[in-house]
Design a protein around this motif. Sequence first.
Motif, mmCIF file in Angstrom:
data_model
loop_
_atom_site.group_PDB
_atom_site.id
_atom_site.type_symbol
_atom_site.label_atom_id
_atom_site.label_comp_id
_atom_site.label_asym_id
_atom_site.label_seq_id
_atom_site.Cartn_x
_atom_site.Cartn_y
_atom_site.Cartn_z
ATOM 1 N N TYR A 43 0.817 -1.215 0.000
ATOM 2 C CA TYR A 43 0.000 0.000 0.000
ATOM 3 C C TYR A 43 0.851 1.266 0.000
ATOM 4 N N LEU A 44 2.139 1.124 0.280
ATOM 5 C CA LEU A 44 3.047 2.264 0.297
ATOM 6 C C LEU A 44 3.697 2.429 -1.073
ATOM 7 N N SER A 54 -4.275 6.762 -7.849
ATOM 8 C CA SER A 54 -4.892 7.720 -6.935
ATOM 9 C C SER A 54 -3.819 8.551 -6.250
ATOM 10 N N THR A 55 -4.234 9.694 -5.711
ATOM 11 C CA THR A 55 -3.319 10.527 -4.942
ATOM 12 C C THR A 55 -3.042 9.849 -3.606
ATOM 13 N N PRO A 56 -1.781 9.628 -3.254
ATOM 14 C CA PRO A 56 -1.478 8.896 -2.024
ATOM 15 C C PRO A 56 -1.797 9.710 -0.777
ATOM 16 N N VAL A 57 -2.182 9.002 0.277
ATOM 17 C CA VAL A 57 -2.426 9.613 1.579
ATOM 18 C C VAL A 57 -1.142 9.533 2.393
ATOM 19 N N GLN A 151 -3.672 4.241 -1.908
ATOM 20 C CA GLN A 151 -2.294 4.026 -1.506
ATOM 21 C C GLN A 151 -1.784 5.157 -0.634
ATOM 22 N N ALA A 152 -0.607 4.933 -0.049
ATOM 23 C CA ALA A 152 -0.071 5.858 0.944
ATOM 24 C C ALA A 152 1.359 6.241 0.613
#
Length: 311
Positions: A43-44, A54-57, A151-152
């Motif tokens: 997820y990283l 998507s824009t990562p958090v 994703q992050a």
Amino acid sequence: GTTIRGAPDNSAKRIETAMLSTSQFGSDVDHSPLAQLPETYNYLIPINKTAPTSTPVPVLTILPRSGGATIAQILGQCEGKTLGGMYIGPGVVGDKMEVVREQGVKQVTADFTTPMGRTRARDQGLREIPDVIVVTQNIVESSQLFAGSMQAELWVWFRHPVERQASIYYYHKSLEPGHPQYDPSFQALSLTDWAQTPLHTPNQNMLALIGQPQNPMVGFSNIDLLVAKNVLRQKAKIGLLSRKDESLRRFLKGKHHAGSSSSHGSRECKEKLLDYAWTTRNHHPVLTERKVAYKVLAQLNSWDLQLYDYA
């Protein structure tokens, strides 16, 4: 010499040391078959690359007395970000997740420290919250917040492990009776004695990055250290308390953070909290390398020290 209870026993790690002696630094770290990161870390996003769909958090990893809480405060109060994982008010269990303003900072009303809270945040639209930053002490647990294409971007905040552990001790020792975190045990223990009790949790940076050791009965190993180094090398933007201004700029660099405030008010806010109004500052005696307590803490936190040197 001083006998240190709980110090790592390296006698069982000679084979690992021989296997890894040429793979501790440089490109060999990435190429070693032992260095492959588990799927938990998928997820990283890789460092310096954008998320594909998507824009990562941002996921900010901080530990007690690392200065990371003040960095989180700056991100929320000065940069206008929404913080997830720091809310301690009512409504964290059973109700619909919301964004509320507490002490001038927007916060998500979900408990990210429990599986139920993390599932709730994920299912109720964490990814839809503008400028949200997840604050955590364990990136393995935080993977539960992310599913599908969400994703992050990993941010890891470091303070020298011996300094941070000493600060934990002196902070608790300074508390008055009636404080929620007051523990009378600290009044009776020296720093050296405290370090050798269950009140002291060593190698917390390792725990934050990889969770428990692969072999909990033995403790952390060179393989665990290799995995943790590769999390940093492949996935993380690194922040250091000793370079806090530069680190904050590094965190906010990139097109995903182009909306971060650069106004005069924001700069004044950051300068105040970074320098003369550092909110979590706790004055205590300086611990030098010659002190017995320093040597005890250094030996008990030897894995964190190696990770810190690598960072």
